[in-house]
Write a protein that holds these residues in place. Structure first.
Motif, short mmCIF file in Angstrom:
data_model
loop_
_atom_site.label_atom_id
_atom_site.label_comp_id
_atom_site.label_asym_id
_atom_site.label_seq_id
_atom_site.Cartn_x
_atom_site.Cartn_y
_atom_site.Cartn_z
N ARG A 178 0.83 -1.21 0.00
CA ARG A 178 0.00 0.00 0.00
C ARG A 178 0.87 1.26 0.00
O ARG A 178 0.56 2.23 -0.69
CB ARG A 178 -0.97 -0.01 1.18
N GLU A 179 1.97 1.21 0.73
CA GLU A 179 2.86 2.37 0.72
C GLU A 179 3.44 2.63 -0.67
O GLU A 179 3.51 3.75 -1.14
CB GLU A 179 4.03 2.14 1.68
N HIS A 182 0.74 4.19 -2.68
CA HIS A 182 0.55 5.60 -2.34
C HIS A 182 1.64 6.46 -2.98
O HIS A 182 1.37 7.55 -3.50
CB HIS A 182 0.55 5.81 -0.81
N GLU A 235 -11.69 0.44 3.50
CA GLU A 235 -10.56 0.89 4.31
C GLU A 235 -9.40 1.31 3.39
O GLU A 235 -8.79 2.36 3.57
CB GLU A 235 -10.15 -0.29 5.22
N TYR A 236 -9.11 0.49 2.38
CA TYR A 236 -8.00 0.81 1.47
C TYR A 236 -8.25 2.09 0.70
O TYR A 236 -7.37 2.92 0.52
CB TYR A 236 -7.78 -0.32 0.45
N ASN A 238 -10.26 4.52 1.47
CA ASN A 238 -10.27 5.64 2.38
C ASN A 238 -8.84 6.07 2.73
O ASN A 238 -8.50 7.25 2.77
CB ASN A 238 -11.04 5.22 3.63
N GLU A 239 -8.00 5.10 2.95
CA GLU A 239 -6.60 5.38 3.29
C GLU A 239 -5.89 6.08 2.12
O GLU A 239 -5.17 7.07 2.31
CB GLU A 239 -5.90 4.05 3.61
N LYS A 242 -7.14 9.61 2.01
CA LYS A 242 -6.63 10.44 3.10
C LYS A 242 -5.16 10.78 2.91
O LYS A 242 -4.74 11.91 3.04
CB LYS A 242 -6.80 9.69 4.43
N LYS A 243 -4.37 9.75 2.56
CA LYS A 243 -2.92 9.94 2.50
C LYS A 243 -2.49 10.72 1.26
O LYS A 243 -1.48 11.41 1.30
CB LYS A 243 -2.21 8.60 2.55
N GLU A 274 -13.87 8.44 -0.49
CA GLU A 274 -13.23 7.30 -1.18
C GLU A 274 -12.99 7.70 -2.63
O GLU A 274 -11.94 8.25 -2.96
CB GLU A 274 -14.09 6.05 -1.03
#
Ligand code: ISL
Length: 555
Positions: A178-179, A182, A235-236, A238-239, A242-243, A274
Motif C-alpha cells: 500500500r505504501e 501511495h 478501508e484501502y 479511504n486510506e 486520506k494519505k 473514497e
C-alpha cells in the motif's frame, strides 16, 4: 449537490494504441495524441482519460504494468508524455491517467523478486499458495478463461492472477504494498495530472480464506460474491484518499466489476472520502446470458432504462454517476445499442450521443464514437489480438463448439471491436498509420471518417459538438433532477431534467419504426425544440425511427 469541474466536465477516452501513429510502427503513440489535441479541443470536451501508457510487456495492451513511473518507449517515452501534459494544460484540457493497481505485470521488479524464494522480502507483495490436493488452491476462474492460479516452477507454489497469467494480483493486505501504491499515486499527482481512472478497483481486497465458488461457470456471481467488494476495500480506498488524493484537486473514477446497486453508493458517497465516481456495468453486462458474454440474450428496452433510473435514484443527492455506453472493453455502442445498418447508422449514433449528454452524471465519450465507428467482422480468428477474445475462443474449441457459429459471436462481442484504429480520413489505413497497423482497420473507413464528417454540418461529429455545447451552456443538464416518464415503454425512452425555472424533455425512439408519444404523460406541448437528429418536421406526437429530440420549457 456540491459543484465541481469533474461533474460539469466531459471526458473523452483515448486508447493510445489505436489513436494515431506518428512513428510508422503501426502502433498509436503520444505524439499522435499531441497532433490531435486541437481536434479533441474542437469537440468541446474538457478531460482526457488516457488508457495505460506505462512500461509494459503488453500481454493485455498496457493493463500489465512493469514500471509504474515510466512511460513506454513504444508510445514515445516520458518526453512525449511531458509534452502531452503541457499541450493539454495549455488548451485547458485535463488529464486523467489509467492506474492499474489490482495487479502488476509479472515482469515488474516486485514480481521477479517475489517468485525467487518463499522468504524473499517481496514474496508477500503477491498471493502465493501451496497446492490443495495436488491441484490449484481453489476453483476460481480468471476473467480471461482458465484457472486464476498458476504454479510457478521455482518454489512450486501457485500465485493468483484474476486476469492473464502475466498479471499477478498485488497483495494490498501487505502495508508495504500500500505504501508503494501511495507513492506511485503521489508521483503522478506531483507531475500535475488531474485524476485517475482506477482499473478494477473493486477487486483489490481479497477474501483471504479464498473460498471455492459454488459454480465457477456462473461468472457474474463469482465476481460479485467472491472477487469483488472484499472485506477491506473501503478501508484501502479511504486510506488512499486520506494519505494522497485529498491533498490534490483531482478526480477519481473507479472501474467496478461486481459493484451493484446494493453497494455502489459506498464507493462514491460524498461523505465517505473514497472515490468521486465509479463505472458500474449493470447496462454493459446486461446482454450476458447464463453462459456469460459469449451467450448473449436480447435485452428489452425497459430493462435498459431501469438501470439508468435505478442508479440515478440510488445516487441522487449523495454521490455522482458516470454515464457511458462503450469503452475499450466492449463492442461499439452504435452496433450494440443503436443500429449500424446504413439507413439508421447516423440517427441512432446521434440518439445515443443525446442520451450520453443529457443524463445526470459525468459523460464519457469513447474515441471514435463521435463519428459512429462500428463493430468490425474479421474473417478469421487470426485477425484478432485481444487476449480475452483468444482465451474465449480456445475455451470454445475445448468445449467442442461449432466454431463457424462462434466466430459470429466474436464479431458481436470481441473487445477488438472497440480497438480498431481511429478512422481519420479515407486514405491508406484510414490516416491512422503509414505502417502496418497492429490491428486491421475497419473497412468502412471510406465512409465513416473524421475528415468527411468535419465538412458535413449534419454529421454525427457535428451533432456531438452541438450537444456538448448545449450541455456546457446549461447546468440543468448537469445538476438538474432526473425522471424517466415511461419506464415500461418498449420503444421509447422519455425523461426530463429540470431545475428551479426550466425543464428539458428528452425523447428517444429506440426502434426502427415510427412511434407515437401520445401515451407519454409529459408536458411536451408547451415545449420547444432545442435540437434533433432529424433536419425537419419535428412533430412531438410521432417520432420517426431513431429520432431523438431535446425539448425545453420554462416552469
Ligand atoms: O472486458 C471485459 C469483458 O469483456 C471485462 O470483464 C473487463 O475485463 C473488466 O471490466 C476489467 O477491465 C479492466 O481490467 C482488465 C483490462 O483487460 C481491461 O482492458 C480493463 O478495462 C485487466 O486489467
Amino acid at each position: 449537490m456540491k459543484k465541481s469541474w469533474w461533474k460539469e466536465g466531459i471526458v473523452y477516452q483515448i486508447y493510445p494504441r489505436s489513436y494515431k501513429d506518428t512513428s510508422g510502427n503501426g502502433i498509436g503513440d503520444i505524439y499522435g495524441i499531441i497532433e490531435k489535441l486541437d481536434y479533441i479541443k474542437s469537440l468541446g470536451v474538457d478531460i482526457i482519460w488516457l488508457c495505460p501508457v506505462y512500461e509494459s510487456p503488453n500481454d493485455d495492451n498496457g493493463y500489465d504494468i512493469s514500471n509504474y513511473r515510466a512511460i513506454s518507449e513504444d508510445f514515445g517515452g516520458s518526453d512525449a508524455f511531458d509534452k502531452l501534459l503541457e499541450g493539454m494544460h495549455d488548451r485547458g484540457l485535463k488529464l486523467v491517467m489509467d492506474l492499474v493497481l489490482n495487479h502488476s505485470s509479472d515482469e515488474h521488479e516486485w514480481f521477479k523478486e517475489s517468485r525467487k524464494s518463499k522468504d524473499n522480502p517481496y514474496r508477500d507483495y503477491y498471493f502465493w499458495k501451496p497446492a490443495k490436493n495436488d491441484k490449484e488452491p481453489n476453483n476460481w476462474v480468471s476473467f480471461f478463461s482458465g484457472s486464476a492460479w498458476l504454479k510457478d516452477d521455482i518454489t512450486e507454489e501457485y500465485f493468483l492472477h484474476l486476469f492473464t497469467k502475466k498479471q499477478p494480483d498485488l497483495n494490498w493486505e501487505n502495508p508495504k504494498v500500500r505504501e508503494e501504491i501511495h507513492d506511485i499515486v503521489e508521483f503522478w499527482c506531483k507531475k500535475g495530472v488531474d485524476g485517475f481512472r482506477m482499473d478494477v478497483i473493486s477487486l483489490i481486497s481479497k477474501q483471504l480464506d479464498f473460498p471455492d465458488t459454488e459454480d465457477p461457470k456462473d461468472y457474474g456471481r463469482a465476481i460479485k460474491n467472491y472477487y469483488a467488494n472484499g472485506p477491506r476495500i473501503h478501508e484501502y480506498l479511504n486510506e488512499l484518499n486520506k494519505k494522497v488524493l485529498s491533498k490534490y484537486d483531482i478526480m477519481t473514477v473507479g472501474e467496478g466489476p461486481g459493484i451493484d446497486l446494493s453497494n455502489g453508493l459506498d464507493y462514491v458517497h460524498e461523505d465517505r472520502d473514497e472515490l468521486n465516481m465509479i463505472f458500474h456495468f449493470d447496462h454493459m453486462f446486461i446482454d450476458n446470458g447464463a453462459g456469460g458474454k459469449y451467450d448473449p440474450i436480447d435485452v428489452p428496452l425497459p430493462k435498459f432504462k431501469k438501470v439508468f433510473n435505478d442508479w440515478d435514484e440510488k445516487l441522487k443527492g449523495k454521490g455522482w454517476g458516470s454515464i457511458f455506453l462503450g469503452n475499450h472493453d466492449f463492442s461499439r455502442m452504435v452496433s450494440r445499442f443503436g443500429n449500424d445498418n446504413a439507413e439508421h447508422h447516423s440517427n441512432s449514433a446521434k440518439l445515443l450521443a443525446m442520451l450520453l449528454l443529457t443524463m445526470r452524471g459525468t459523460t464519457y465519450i469513447y474515441q471514435g464514437d463521435e463519428i459512429g465507428m462500428t463493430n468490425v467482422a474479421y474473417p478469421t480468428i487470426d485477425y484478432y489480438n485481444d487476449v480475452e477474445t483468444l482465451g474465449s475462443w480456445n475455451e470454445a474449441i475445448k468445449r467442442g463448439e461449432n466454431m463457424a457459429e462462434f466466430i459470429k459471436l466474436v464479431h458481436k462481442q470481441s473487445r477488438d471491436n472497440a480497438r480498431t484504429p481511429m478512422q481519420w480520413n479515407n486514405k491508406i489505413n484510414s490516416g491512422f498509420s503509414e505502417g502496418k497497423p497492429w490491428l486491421n482497420v475497419n473497412q468502412n473507413y471510406d465512409n465513416i471518417n473524421v475528415e468527411r464528417q468535419q465538412e458535413d454540418p449534419s454529421s454525427i461529429l457535428n451533432f456531438y459538438r452541438k450537444m456538448i455545447a448545449i450541455r456546457k451552456a446549461n447546468n440543468v443538464l448537469v445538476y438538474g433532477d432526473y425522471l424517466c416518464l415511461n419506464e415500461a415503454d418498449e420503444n421509447l425512452f422519455v425523461y426530463k431534467r429540470w431545475g428551479n425555472s426550466d425543464s428539458y424533455i428528452v425523447l428517444l425512439n429506440f426502434s426502427n419504426e415510427t412511434q407515437t408519444t401520445e401515451h407519454v404523460d409529459a408536458d411536451i406541448k408547451a415545449s420547444h425544440l432545442v435540437i434533433s437528429n432529424y433536419n425537419n418536421n419535428h412533430s412531438f406526437n410521432n417520432l420517426r425511427p431513431w429520432e431523438a429530440q431535446l425539448r425545453h420549457y420554462l416552469i
